[in-house]
Design a protein around this motif. Structure first.
Motif, PDB file in Angstrom:
ATOM      1  N   GLY A   9       0.786  -1.230   0.000  1.00 31.19           N
ATOM      2  CA  GLY A   9       0.000   0.000   0.000  1.00 31.19           C
ATOM      3  C   GLY A   9       0.812   1.272   0.000  1.00 31.19           C
ATOM      4  N   VAL A  10       2.150   1.160   0.135  1.00 30.77           N
ATOM      5  CA  VAL A  10       3.029   2.329   0.129  1.00 30.77           C
ATOM      6  C   VAL A  10       3.648   2.474  -1.261  1.00 30.77           C
ATOM      7  CG1 VAL A  10       5.128   3.351   1.086  1.00 30.77           C
ATOM      8  CG2 VAL A  10       3.537   2.142   2.582  1.00 30.77           C
ATOM      9  N   GLU A  11       3.691   3.709  -1.764  1.00 30.65           N
ATOM     10  CA  GLU A  11       4.279   3.970  -3.074  1.00 30.65           C
ATOM     11  C   GLU A  11       5.153   5.212  -3.021  1.00 30.65           C
ATOM     12  OE1 GLU A  11       1.127   3.034  -6.378  1.00 30.65           O
ATOM     13  OE2 GLU A  11       0.080   3.723  -4.574  1.00 30.65           O
ATOM     14  N   ILE A  12       6.181   5.234  -3.874  1.00 27.20           N
ATOM     15  CA  ILE A  12       7.034   6.407  -4.018  1.00 27.20           C
ATOM     16  C   ILE A  12       6.637   7.124  -5.302  1.00 27.20           C
ATOM     17  CG2 ILE A  12       9.391   7.206  -4.399  1.00 27.20           C
ATOM     18  CD1 ILE A  12      10.373   4.937  -2.675  1.00 27.20           C
ATOM     19  N   VAL A  13       6.487   8.432  -5.199  1.00 28.43           N
ATOM     20  CA  VAL A  13       6.061   9.235  -6.347  1.00 28.43           C
ATOM     21  C   VAL A  13       7.134  10.283  -6.639  1.00 28.43           C
ATOM     22  CG1 VAL A  13       4.259  10.730  -7.285  1.00 28.43           C
ATOM     23  CG2 VAL A  13       3.652   8.914  -5.658  1.00 28.43           C
ATOM     24  N   ALA A  14       7.590  10.312  -7.884  1.00 30.32           N
ATOM     25  CA  ALA A  14       8.522  11.358  -8.319  1.00 30.32           C
ATOM     26  C   ALA A  14       7.697  12.536  -8.826  1.00 30.32           C
ATOM     27  CB  ALA A  14       9.434  10.821  -9.416  1.00 30.32           C
ATOM     28  N   VAL A  15       7.740  13.651  -8.105  1.00 30.96           N
ATOM     29  CA  VAL A  15       6.920  14.818  -8.430  1.00 30.96           C
ATOM     30  C   VAL A  15       7.774  15.821  -9.209  1.00 30.96           C
ATOM     31  CG1 VAL A  15       5.417  16.613  -7.500  1.00 30.96           C
ATOM     32  CG2 VAL A  15       5.664  14.432  -6.269  1.00 30.96           C
ATOM     33  N   PRO A  16       7.418  16.134 -10.450  1.00 33.60           N
ATOM     34  CA  PRO A  16       8.222  17.068 -11.252  1.00 33.60           C
ATOM     35  C   PRO A  16       8.447  18.395 -10.530  1.00 33.60           C
ATOM     36  CG  PRO A  16       6.569  16.008 -12.623  1.00 33.60           C
ATOM     37  CD  PRO A  16       6.249  15.622 -11.204  1.00 33.60           C
ATOM     38  N   LEU A  18       9.534  18.985  -7.644  1.00 35.28           N
ATOM     39  CA  LEU A  18       9.407  18.984  -6.184  1.00 35.28           C
ATOM     40  C   LEU A  18      10.132  17.825  -5.523  1.00 35.28           C
ATOM     41  CD1 LEU A  18       5.634  19.969  -5.779  1.00 35.28           C
ATOM     42  CD2 LEU A  18       7.644  21.418  -5.420  1.00 35.28           C
ATOM     43  N   GLY A  19      10.680  16.912  -6.281  1.00 33.06           N
ATOM     44  CA  GLY A  19      11.419  15.798  -5.697  1.00 33.06           C
ATOM     45  C   GLY A  19      10.551  14.577  -5.486  1.00 33.06           C
ATOM     46  N   VAL A  20      10.659  13.977  -4.314  1.00 38.49           N
ATOM     47  CA  VAL A  20      10.031  12.681  -4.034  1.00 38.49           C
ATOM     48  C   VAL A  20       8.988  12.816  -2.927  1.00 38.49           C
ATOM     49  CG1 VAL A  20      10.472  10.345  -3.133  1.00 38.49           C
ATOM     50  CG2 VAL A  20      12.029  11.365  -4.795  1.00 38.49           C
ATOM     51  N   ALA A  21       7.887  12.080  -3.103  1.00 35.39           N
ATOM     52  CA  ALA A  21       6.857  11.999  -2.065  1.00 35.39           C
ATOM     53  C   ALA A  21       6.517  10.538  -1.825  1.00 35.39           C
ATOM     54  CB  ALA A  21       5.606  12.769  -2.476  1.00 35.39           C
ATOM     55  N   VAL A  22       6.022  10.258  -0.646  1.00 37.77           N
ATOM     56  CA  VAL A  22       5.549   8.919  -0.297  1.00 37.77           C
ATOM     57  C   VAL A  22       4.035   8.970  -0.189  1.00 37.77           C
ATOM     58  CG1 VAL A  22       5.501   7.127   1.473  1.00 37.77           C
ATOM     59  CG2 VAL A  22       7.637   8.271   0.928  1.00 37.77           C
ATOM     60  N   ARG A  23       3.382   8.048  -0.875  1.00 36.31           N
ATOM     61  CA  ARG A  23       1.934   7.893  -0.686  1.00 36.31           C
ATOM     62  C   ARG A  23       1.740   6.765   0.322  1.00 36.31           C
ATOM     63  NH1 ARG A  23      -2.674   5.190  -1.856  1.00 36.31           N
ATOM     64  NH2 ARG A  23      -4.531   6.453  -2.355  1.00 36.31           N
ATOM     65  N   THR A  24       1.166   7.097   1.498  1.00 34.68           N
ATOM     66  CA  THR A  24       1.023   6.133   2.587  1.00 34.68           C
ATOM     67  C   THR A  24      -0.167   5.203   2.351  1.00 34.68           C
ATOM     68  OG1 THR A  24      -0.464   7.462   3.954  1.00 34.68           O
ATOM     69  CG2 THR A  24       1.905   7.935   4.124  1.00 34.68           C
ATOM     70  N   GLN A  25      -0.297   4.223   3.247  1.00 38.51           N
ATOM     71  CA  GLN A  25      -1.434   3.294   3.156  1.00 38.51           C
ATOM     72  C   GLN A  25      -2.764   4.013   3.315  1.00 38.51           C
ATOM     73  OE1 GLN A  25       1.249   2.771   5.231  1.00 38.51           O
ATOM     74  NE2 GLN A  25       1.772   0.583   5.326  1.00 38.51           N
ATOM     75  N   ASP A  26      -2.760   5.172   3.964  1.00 37.63           N
ATOM     76  CA  ASP A  26      -4.002   5.923   4.177  1.00 37.63           C
ATOM     77  C   ASP A  26      -4.272   6.930   3.064  1.00 37.63           C
ATOM     78  OD1 ASP A  26      -4.532   4.663   6.664  1.00 37.63           O
ATOM     79  OD2 ASP A  26      -3.039   5.942   7.605  1.00 37.63           O
ATOM     80  N   GLY A  27      -3.408   6.938   2.013  1.00 31.29           N
ATOM     81  CA  GLY A  27      -3.642   7.835   0.893  1.00 31.29           C
ATOM     82  C   GLY A  27      -3.094   9.228   1.084  1.00 31.29           C
ATOM     83  N   ALA A  38      18.979  10.285  -6.083  1.00 31.37           N
ATOM     84  CA  ALA A  38      17.997  10.488  -7.148  1.00 31.37           C
ATOM     85  C   ALA A  38      16.766   9.613  -6.904  1.00 31.37           C
ATOM     86  CB  ALA A  38      18.613  10.154  -8.506  1.00 31.37           C
ATOM     87  N   ALA A  39      15.611  10.108  -7.358  1.00 28.57           N
ATOM     88  CA  ALA A  39      14.357   9.379  -7.156  1.00 28.57           C
ATOM     89  C   ALA A  39      14.416   7.997  -7.777  1.00 28.57           C
ATOM     90  CB  ALA A  39      13.196  10.178  -7.733  1.00 28.57           C
TER      91      ALA A  39
END
Length: 287
Positions: A9-16, A18-27, A38-39
Protein backbone atom coordinates in the motif's frame (compact mmCIF):
# COMPACT_ATOMS: atom_id res chain seq x y z
CA UNK A 1 22.36 -8.61 0.54
CA UNK A 2 19.15 -7.83 2.41
CA UNK A 3 16.37 -7.03 -0.03
CA UNK A 4 14.11 -4.26 1.26
CA UNK A 5 10.64 -3.75 -0.20
CA UNK A 6 8.05 -1.05 0.26
CA UNK A 7 5.28 -2.05 2.65
CA UNK A 8 1.98 -3.07 1.00
CA UNK A 9 0.00 0.00 0.00
CA UNK A 10 3.03 2.33 0.13
CA UNK A 11 4.28 3.97 -3.07
CA UNK A 12 7.03 6.41 -4.02
CA UNK A 13 6.06 9.24 -6.35
CA UNK A 14 8.52 11.36 -8.32
CA UNK A 15 6.92 14.82 -8.43
CA UNK A 16 8.22 17.07 -11.25
CA UNK A 17 10.05 20.03 -9.78
CA UNK A 18 9.41 18.98 -6.18
CA UNK A 19 11.42 15.80 -5.70
CA UNK A 20 10.03 12.68 -4.03
CA UNK A 21 6.86 12.00 -2.06
CA UNK A 22 5.55 8.92 -0.30
CA UNK A 23 1.93 7.89 -0.69
CA UNK A 24 1.02 6.13 2.59
CA UNK A 25 -1.43 3.29 3.16
CA UNK A 26 -4.00 5.92 4.18
CA UNK A 27 -3.64 7.84 0.89
CA UNK A 28 -1.67 10.74 2.35
CA UNK A 29 1.35 12.24 0.57
CA UNK A 30 4.51 12.96 2.57
CA UNK A 31 7.34 14.99 1.05
CA UNK A 32 10.77 13.30 1.36
CA UNK A 33 14.10 15.11 1.34
CA UNK A 34 16.32 12.61 -0.47
CA UNK A 35 19.36 14.87 -0.46
CA UNK A 36 21.83 13.73 -3.09
CA UNK A 37 19.90 10.50 -3.86
CA UNK A 38 18.00 10.49 -7.15
CA UNK A 39 14.36 9.38 -7.16
CA UNK A 40 15.02 6.59 -9.64
CA UNK A 41 17.83 5.19 -7.47
CA UNK A 42 15.55 5.09 -4.43
CA UNK A 43 12.72 3.42 -6.33
CA UNK A 44 15.12 0.97 -7.95
CA UNK A 45 16.50 -0.03 -4.55
CA UNK A 46 13.01 -0.96 -3.34
CA UNK A 47 12.38 -2.91 -6.53
CA UNK A 48 15.20 -5.33 -5.75
CA UNK A 49 18.17 -3.27 -6.88
CA UNK A 50 21.63 -3.64 -5.31
CA UNK A 51 22.84 -1.72 -2.30
CA UNK A 52 24.06 1.75 -3.17
CA UNK A 53 25.80 4.70 -1.59
CA UNK A 54 25.73 5.32 2.18
CA UNK A 55 23.22 8.12 1.57
CA UNK A 56 20.88 5.72 -0.26
CA UNK A 57 21.17 3.06 2.44
CA UNK A 58 20.45 5.66 5.14
CA UNK A 59 17.24 6.53 3.28
CA UNK A 60 16.27 2.86 3.07
CA UNK A 61 16.79 2.46 6.82
CA UNK A 62 14.68 5.58 7.45
CA UNK A 63 11.84 4.08 5.40
CA UNK A 64 12.11 0.85 7.39
CA UNK A 65 12.14 2.67 10.75
CA UNK A 66 9.00 4.58 9.75
CA UNK A 67 7.22 1.33 8.83
CA UNK A 68 7.09 2.12 5.10
CA UNK A 69 9.47 -0.68 4.09
CA UNK A 70 10.82 -3.98 5.32
CA UNK A 71 12.88 -7.00 4.32
CA UNK A 72 11.46 -9.58 1.92
CA UNK A 73 11.35 -12.30 4.56
CA UNK A 74 9.84 -10.13 7.30
CA UNK A 75 6.61 -11.45 8.84
CA UNK A 76 4.94 -9.01 11.27
CA UNK A 77 3.47 -11.65 13.61
CA UNK A 78 6.64 -13.72 13.93
CA UNK A 79 7.17 -14.77 17.55
CA UNK A 80 3.55 -14.03 18.53
CA UNK A 81 1.06 -16.62 19.74
CA UNK A 82 -2.59 -16.01 18.88
CA UNK A 83 -5.28 -18.05 20.63
CA UNK A 84 -8.53 -18.35 18.67
CA UNK A 85 -12.04 -19.39 19.64
CA UNK A 86 -15.58 -18.88 18.46
CA UNK A 87 -17.19 -18.96 15.04
CA UNK A 88 -15.35 -21.40 12.76
CA UNK A 89 -16.27 -19.46 9.61
CA UNK A 90 -14.10 -16.63 10.91
CA UNK A 91 -11.53 -18.38 13.09
CA UNK A 92 -10.64 -20.89 10.38
CA UNK A 93 -9.96 -18.12 7.87
CA UNK A 94 -8.18 -16.01 10.47
CA UNK A 95 -5.92 -18.90 11.50
CA UNK A 96 -4.69 -19.34 7.93
CA UNK A 97 -4.29 -15.60 7.39
CA UNK A 98 -2.25 -14.83 10.50
CA UNK A 99 -0.19 -18.02 10.20
CA UNK A 100 0.97 -16.65 6.84
CA UNK A 101 2.10 -13.53 8.74
CA UNK A 102 4.21 -15.65 11.10
CA UNK A 103 1.83 -16.16 14.05
CA UNK A 104 1.80 -19.37 16.09
CA UNK A 105 -1.93 -20.20 16.15
CA UNK A 106 -3.70 -22.25 18.83
CA UNK A 107 -7.42 -23.03 19.12
CA UNK A 108 -8.75 -22.96 22.68
CA UNK A 109 -12.06 -22.88 24.58
CA UNK A 110 -13.74 -20.51 27.05
CA UNK A 111 -12.43 -22.40 30.09
CA UNK A 112 -8.86 -21.97 28.91
CA UNK A 113 -9.45 -18.24 28.41
CA UNK A 114 -10.72 -17.98 31.99
CA UNK A 115 -7.64 -19.83 33.26
CA UNK A 116 -5.37 -17.63 31.17
CA UNK A 117 -6.95 -14.50 32.66
CA UNK A 118 -5.87 -15.72 36.08
CA UNK A 119 -2.43 -17.19 35.32
CA UNK A 120 -1.36 -15.63 32.04
CA UNK A 121 0.21 -17.38 29.02
CA UNK A 122 3.35 -19.47 28.96
CA UNK A 123 6.48 -17.56 29.94
CA UNK A 124 8.32 -15.70 27.17
CA UNK A 125 5.25 -15.89 24.90
CA UNK A 126 3.79 -12.66 23.56
CA UNK A 127 0.16 -13.63 23.20
CA UNK A 128 -3.26 -12.40 22.14
CA UNK A 129 -6.72 -13.93 22.32
CA UNK A 130 -9.24 -13.43 19.51
CA UNK A 131 -12.87 -14.43 20.12
CA UNK A 132 -15.37 -14.27 17.24
CA UNK A 133 -19.13 -14.64 17.69
CA UNK A 134 -21.84 -14.95 15.04
CA UNK A 135 -24.39 -13.57 17.48
CA UNK A 136 -24.83 -10.83 20.10
CA UNK A 137 -22.63 -11.21 23.19
CA UNK A 138 -24.53 -12.85 26.06
CA UNK A 139 -24.29 -11.16 29.45
CA UNK A 140 -21.13 -12.18 31.29
CA UNK A 141 -19.59 -14.26 28.48
CA UNK A 142 -16.54 -12.02 28.10
CA UNK A 143 -16.19 -11.01 31.75
CA UNK A 144 -13.16 -13.23 32.40
CA UNK A 145 -11.53 -12.32 29.09
CA UNK A 146 -11.75 -8.63 29.99
CA UNK A 147 -9.05 -9.31 32.60
CA UNK A 148 -6.54 -10.51 29.97
CA UNK A 149 -5.01 -7.03 29.33
CA UNK A 150 -4.16 -6.79 33.05
CA UNK A 151 -1.85 -9.74 32.46
CA UNK A 152 -0.32 -8.21 29.33
CA UNK A 153 -2.30 -10.43 26.94
CA UNK A 154 -3.87 -8.88 23.86
CA UNK A 155 -7.67 -9.15 23.77
CA UNK A 156 -9.50 -8.76 20.43
CA UNK A 157 -13.11 -9.68 19.72
CA UNK A 158 -15.94 -9.36 17.24
CA UNK A 159 -19.61 -10.25 17.21
CA UNK A 160 -22.68 -9.90 15.03
CA UNK A 161 -26.05 -8.27 15.66
CA UNK A 162 -28.31 -8.89 12.66
CA UNK A 163 -26.73 -7.36 9.59
CA UNK A 164 -24.16 -5.45 11.67
CA UNK A 165 -20.84 -6.91 12.77
CA UNK A 166 -18.90 -5.13 15.50
CA UNK A 167 -15.10 -5.27 15.79
CA UNK A 168 -14.07 -3.98 19.19
CA UNK A 169 -10.68 -2.34 19.85
CA UNK A 170 -7.79 -4.59 20.78
CA UNK A 171 -6.92 -4.20 24.47
CA UNK A 172 -3.38 -5.04 25.52
CA UNK A 173 -2.70 -3.22 28.80
CA UNK A 174 -4.56 -2.05 31.92
CA UNK A 175 -6.68 0.97 31.02
CA UNK A 176 -7.48 -0.17 27.49
CA UNK A 177 -11.06 -0.53 26.28
CA UNK A 178 -12.71 -3.81 27.33
CA UNK A 179 -15.94 -5.39 26.15
CA UNK A 180 -17.65 -4.12 29.32
CA UNK A 181 -16.58 -0.57 28.41
CA UNK A 182 -18.02 -0.96 24.91
CA UNK A 183 -21.36 -2.20 26.27
CA UNK A 184 -21.64 0.71 28.70
CA UNK A 185 -20.67 3.26 26.03
CA UNK A 186 -23.18 1.85 23.54
CA UNK A 187 -25.96 1.87 26.12
CA UNK A 188 -25.15 5.47 27.04
CA UNK A 189 -25.17 6.53 23.38
CA UNK A 190 -28.70 5.37 22.54
CA UNK A 191 -32.14 6.42 23.72
CA UNK A 192 -33.19 2.77 23.25
CA UNK A 193 -30.88 1.55 26.01
CA UNK A 194 -33.59 -0.62 27.63
CA UNK A 195 -34.35 -2.27 24.31
CA UNK A 196 -30.68 -2.84 23.55
CA UNK A 197 -30.06 -4.35 26.98
CA UNK A 198 -33.03 -6.69 26.52
CA UNK A 199 -31.74 -7.67 23.07
CA UNK A 200 -28.34 -8.58 24.51
CA UNK A 201 -30.03 -10.50 27.33
CA UNK A 202 -31.70 -12.78 24.75
CA UNK A 203 -35.25 -11.40 24.85
CA UNK A 204 -35.61 -11.56 21.07
CA UNK A 205 -37.17 -13.67 18.36
CA UNK A 206 -35.22 -16.26 16.40
CA UNK A 207 -33.44 -15.05 13.26
CA UNK A 208 -34.86 -16.03 9.89
CA UNK A 209 -32.43 -16.52 7.03
CA UNK A 210 -28.69 -16.12 6.99
CA UNK A 211 -26.63 -12.95 7.23
CA UNK A 212 -23.22 -12.28 5.82
CA UNK A 213 -21.25 -14.50 3.46
CA UNK A 214 -17.81 -15.23 2.08
CA UNK A 215 -17.06 -11.60 1.21
CA UNK A 216 -18.03 -10.24 4.63
CA UNK A 217 -16.08 -12.99 6.41
CA UNK A 218 -12.99 -12.16 4.33
CA UNK A 219 -13.36 -8.45 5.16
CA UNK A 220 -13.71 -9.06 8.90
CA UNK A 221 -10.66 -11.36 8.88
CA UNK A 222 -8.57 -8.69 7.15
CA UNK A 223 -9.65 -6.07 9.70
CA UNK A 224 -8.81 -8.40 12.59
CA UNK A 225 -5.44 -9.21 11.03
CA UNK A 226 -4.64 -5.52 10.62
CA UNK A 227 -5.36 -4.96 14.32
CA UNK A 228 -3.09 -7.86 15.30
CA UNK A 229 -0.28 -6.54 13.10
CA UNK A 230 -0.64 -3.06 14.65
CA UNK A 231 -0.49 -4.67 18.12
CA UNK A 232 2.63 -6.67 17.20
CA UNK A 233 4.31 -3.57 15.75
CA UNK A 234 3.42 -1.49 18.80
CA UNK A 235 1.53 0.99 16.65
CA UNK A 236 -1.17 2.98 18.41
CA UNK A 237 -2.38 5.00 15.44
CA UNK A 238 -3.54 3.74 12.04
CA UNK A 239 -5.69 6.26 10.24
CA UNK A 240 -7.62 8.91 12.14
CA UNK A 241 -8.72 6.91 15.20
CA UNK A 242 -6.23 5.30 17.64
CA UNK A 243 -6.19 1.52 17.16
CA UNK A 244 -6.88 0.78 20.83
CA UNK A 245 -9.78 3.23 20.93
CA UNK A 246 -11.43 2.23 17.63
CA UNK A 247 -14.82 0.51 17.54
CA UNK A 248 -15.77 -0.55 14.00
CA UNK A 249 -19.21 -1.36 12.63
CA UNK A 250 -19.38 -3.46 9.46
CA UNK A 251 -22.63 -3.45 7.48
CA UNK A 252 -22.84 -6.98 6.12
CA UNK A 253 -25.18 -5.95 3.29
CA UNK A 254 -22.88 -3.54 1.46
CA UNK A 255 -19.60 -4.15 3.36
CA UNK A 256 -19.24 -0.54 4.48
CA UNK A 257 -17.15 0.09 7.60
CA UNK A 258 -17.66 2.97 10.02
CA UNK A 259 -15.25 3.86 12.82
CA UNK A 260 -16.21 5.22 16.23
CA UNK A 261 -13.94 6.53 18.97
CA UNK A 262 -14.65 4.72 22.24
CA UNK A 263 -12.99 5.43 25.60
CA UNK A 264 -12.67 3.35 28.77
CA UNK A 265 -15.33 3.91 31.41
CA UNK A 266 -13.74 5.17 34.66
CA UNK A 267 -14.21 2.87 37.63
CA UNK A 268 -16.65 4.23 40.21
CA UNK A 269 -16.96 3.03 43.78
CA UNK A 270 -20.33 1.55 44.84
CA UNK A 271 -22.95 3.83 46.28
CA UNK A 272 -22.76 4.00 50.09
CA UNK A 273 -25.20 1.98 52.13
CA UNK A 274 -27.40 3.26 54.97
CA UNK A 275 -25.44 5.16 57.57
CA UNK A 276 -22.40 5.52 55.32
CA UNK A 277 -21.50 8.95 53.99
CA UNK A 278 -19.44 9.28 50.82
CA UNK A 279 -16.53 11.66 50.98
CA UNK A 280 -14.07 12.82 48.37
CA UNK A 281 -11.58 10.04 47.83
CA UNK A 282 -13.56 7.69 50.08
CA UNK A 283 -16.44 5.25 49.54
CA UNK A 284 -18.73 6.39 46.78
CA UNK A 285 -16.09 8.65 45.17
CA UNK A 286 -15.18 8.23 41.52
CA UNK A 287 -11.70 6.90 40.86
Amino acid sequence: MTVSRLAPGVEIVAVPGLGVAVRTQDGEFLRVDTGEVAAEDLMGRFEGGPQGTPALENLVRAFESAGYAGSDDERPLEGRTVFLLGEETLTGRLARRIAAEGADVEHIGPDEVAAMSEKGPRQDVTAAVVWCLDSPVPDGLWEAADRLPERGIGWLRCHREGFQAWIEPLAAAPGDVTSADVRLRRLAATAAHRELAAYWAGSRSAESGGTGGEASAALIVELLTADLVAWADGRHKVGRVPVRRRLRRVDLRDLTVSEHLVLPVPAVAPLPGPGIHATAGGPGAAR
